[in-house]
Design an enzyme around this catalytic site. Structure first.
Site, PDB file in Angstrom:
ATOM      1  N   LYS A 193       0.837  -1.209   0.000  1.00 20.69           N
ATOM      2  CA  LYS A 193       0.000   0.000   0.000  1.00 20.69           C
ATOM      3  C   LYS A 193       0.876   1.266   0.000  1.00 20.69           C
ATOM      4  CE  LYS A 193      -3.858  -2.306   2.406  1.00 20.69           C
ATOM      5  NZ  LYS A 193      -4.832  -2.224   3.525  1.00 20.69           N
TER       6      LYS A 193
ATOM      7  N   TYR B 176     -12.035  -1.720  -3.646  1.00 20.28           N
ATOM      8  CA  TYR B 176     -12.589  -2.008  -2.316  1.00 20.28           C
ATOM      9  C   TYR B 176     -14.117  -1.924  -2.304  1.00 20.28           C
ATOM     10  CZ  TYR B 176      -8.218  -2.376   0.389  1.00 20.28           C
ATOM     11  OH  TYR B 176      -7.022  -2.793   0.940  1.00 20.28           O
TER      12      TYR B 176
ATOM     13  N   ASN C 240      -1.800  -0.017   7.035  1.00 21.46           N
ATOM     14  CA  ASN C 240      -1.269  -1.295   7.507  1.00 21.46           C
ATOM     15  C   ASN C 240      -0.422  -2.023   6.446  1.00 21.46           C
ATOM     16  OD1 ASN C 240      -3.343  -2.070   5.868  1.00 21.46           O
ATOM     17  ND2 ASN C 240      -4.538  -3.110   7.431  1.00 21.46           N
TER      18      ASN C 240
ATOM     19  N   HIS D  67      -2.017  -5.389   1.500  1.00 25.05           N
ATOM     20  CA  HIS D  67      -3.321  -6.010   1.263  1.00 25.05           C
ATOM     21  C   HIS D  67      -3.084  -7.432   0.800  1.00 25.05           C
ATOM     22  CE1 HIS D  67      -7.174  -7.049  -0.535  1.00 25.05           C
ATOM     23  NE2 HIS D  67      -6.461  -7.530  -1.531  1.00 25.05           N
TER      24      HIS D  67
ATOM     25  N   GLU E 291      -9.563  -9.957  -7.863  1.00 25.62           N
ATOM     26  CA  GLU E 291      -8.538  -8.935  -7.630  1.00 25.62           C
ATOM     27  C   GLU E 291      -7.376  -9.046  -8.622  1.00 25.62           C
ATOM     28  OE1 GLU E 291      -9.472  -8.315  -2.880  1.00 25.62           O
ATOM     29  OE2 GLU E 291      -7.602  -9.278  -3.456  1.00 25.62           O
TER      30      GLU E 291
HETATM   31  P1  ATP Z   1      -6.986  -5.924   3.156  1.00 25.61           P
HETATM   32  O1  ATP Z   1      -8.331  -6.189   2.507  1.00 25.61           O
HETATM   33  O2  ATP Z   1      -6.426  -4.557   2.837  1.00 25.61           O
HETATM   34  O3  ATP Z   1      -6.021  -7.026   2.910  1.00 25.61           O
HETATM   35  P2  ATP Z   1      -7.956  -6.954   5.611  1.00 25.61           P
HETATM   36  O4  ATP Z   1      -8.588  -8.024   4.756  1.00 25.61           O
HETATM   37  O5  ATP Z   1      -7.067  -7.395   6.705  1.00 25.61           O
HETATM   38  O6  ATP Z   1      -7.165  -5.922   4.734  1.00 25.61           O
HETATM   39  P3  ATP Z   1     -10.499  -5.598   5.617  1.00 25.61           P
HETATM   40  O7  ATP Z   1     -11.530  -5.798   6.669  1.00 25.61           O
HETATM   41  O8  ATP Z   1     -10.710  -6.212   4.270  1.00 25.61           O
HETATM   42  O9  ATP Z   1      -9.086  -6.032   6.234  1.00 25.61           O
HETATM   43  O10 ATP Z   1     -10.306  -4.019   5.453  1.00 25.61           O
HETATM   44  C1  ATP Z   1      -9.668  -3.484   4.315  1.00 25.61           C
HETATM   45  C2  ATP Z   1      -8.769  -2.364   4.757  1.00 25.61           C
HETATM   46  O11 ATP Z   1      -9.556  -1.305   5.259  1.00 25.61           O
HETATM   47  C3  ATP Z   1      -7.803  -2.689   5.900  1.00 25.61           C
HETATM   48  O12 ATP Z   1      -6.643  -3.339   5.501  1.00 25.61           O
HETATM   49  C4  ATP Z   1      -7.508  -1.311   6.440  1.00 25.61           C
HETATM   50  O13 ATP Z   1      -6.553  -0.633   5.601  1.00 25.61           O
HETATM   51  C5  ATP Z   1      -8.853  -0.635   6.313  1.00 25.61           C
HETATM   52  N1  ATP Z   1      -9.653  -0.796   7.536  1.00 25.61           N
HETATM   53  C6  ATP Z   1     -10.234  -1.929   8.011  1.00 25.61           C
HETATM   54  N2  ATP Z   1     -10.904  -1.711   9.151  1.00 25.61           N
HETATM   55  C7  ATP Z   1     -10.762  -0.386   9.406  1.00 25.61           C
HETATM   56  C8  ATP Z   1     -11.211   0.488  10.440  1.00 25.61           C
HETATM   57  N3  ATP Z   1     -11.971   0.031  11.445  1.00 25.61           N
HETATM   58  N4  ATP Z   1     -10.846   1.795  10.374  1.00 25.61           N
HETATM   59  C9  ATP Z   1     -10.101   2.265   9.351  1.00 25.61           C
HETATM   60  N5  ATP Z   1      -9.644   1.496   8.336  1.00 25.61           N
HETATM   61  C10 ATP Z   1      -9.958   0.199   8.369  1.00 25.61           C
HETATM   62 MG    MG Z   2      -9.768  -7.596   3.045  1.00 27.80          MG
END
Ligand code: ATP
Ligand code: MG
Length: 138
Positions: free
Chosen positions: A9, A49, A112, A115, A126
């Protein structure tokens, strides 16, 4: 062989972690099957997303994902989807296992570093979102 989509990211790229993250994938048996640097605009980040469109963090997340360049990769290997998720660590870096990418480098639940696809269906969608057949090494 399973394939999954990974993104380093904008925060990971800005922190100079491209090499470090790819080294972790390669040293844990994941092969890079495609790779490029891109810069998503807001619409492209929203499309990626789309499943999170109703979430409170959608606007902020898509602003972040369109804030600078990302590296997108296809990772290949046995159990690649799950292996990648393990190397990444939990979404909330404060709950991520020690030694995972997020535990080591994330600065917030949003920023974080990486992804990873969360299942075979998502991986297919994706990968197709970013790569055409000519760009994937076979
Ligand atoms: P990713 O899809 O990016 O791999 P993930 O599957 O671990 O991450 P998801 O629940 O799919 O988590 O959320 C997608 C992304 O949205 C997260 O990686 C983070 O960057 C952001 N995100 C998730 N939860 C929150 C939150 N509560 N507040 C802010 N940003 C969030
Ligand atoms: Mg995810």
């Amino acid at each position: 062989m399973e394939r999954t989509l990974s993104i380093i990211k904008p925060d990971g790229v800005a922190k100079g972690l491209i090499g470090e993250v790819i080294k972790r994938f390669e040293s844990h048996g994941l092969k890079v099957a495609a790779l490029k640097m891109i810069s998503m605009n807001k619409k492209q980040a929203e499309g990626f997303y789309d499943v999170h469109r109703q979430k409170s963090f959608f606007n902020s997340l898509t602003d972040f994902m369109s804030s600078g360049p990302c590296v997108v990769l296809i990772l290949e290997g046995e159990g690649a989807i799950e292996k990648n998720r393990q190397l990444m660590g939990a979404t909330d870096y404060t709950k991520a296992d020690p030694g995972t990418i997020r535990a080591d480098f994330a600065s917030s639940i949003e920023q974080n570093i990486v992804h990873g696809s969360d299942g075979p269906e998502t991986a297919r969608y994706e990968i197709g979102y970013f790569f055409n057949a000519l760009e994937i090494v076979r």
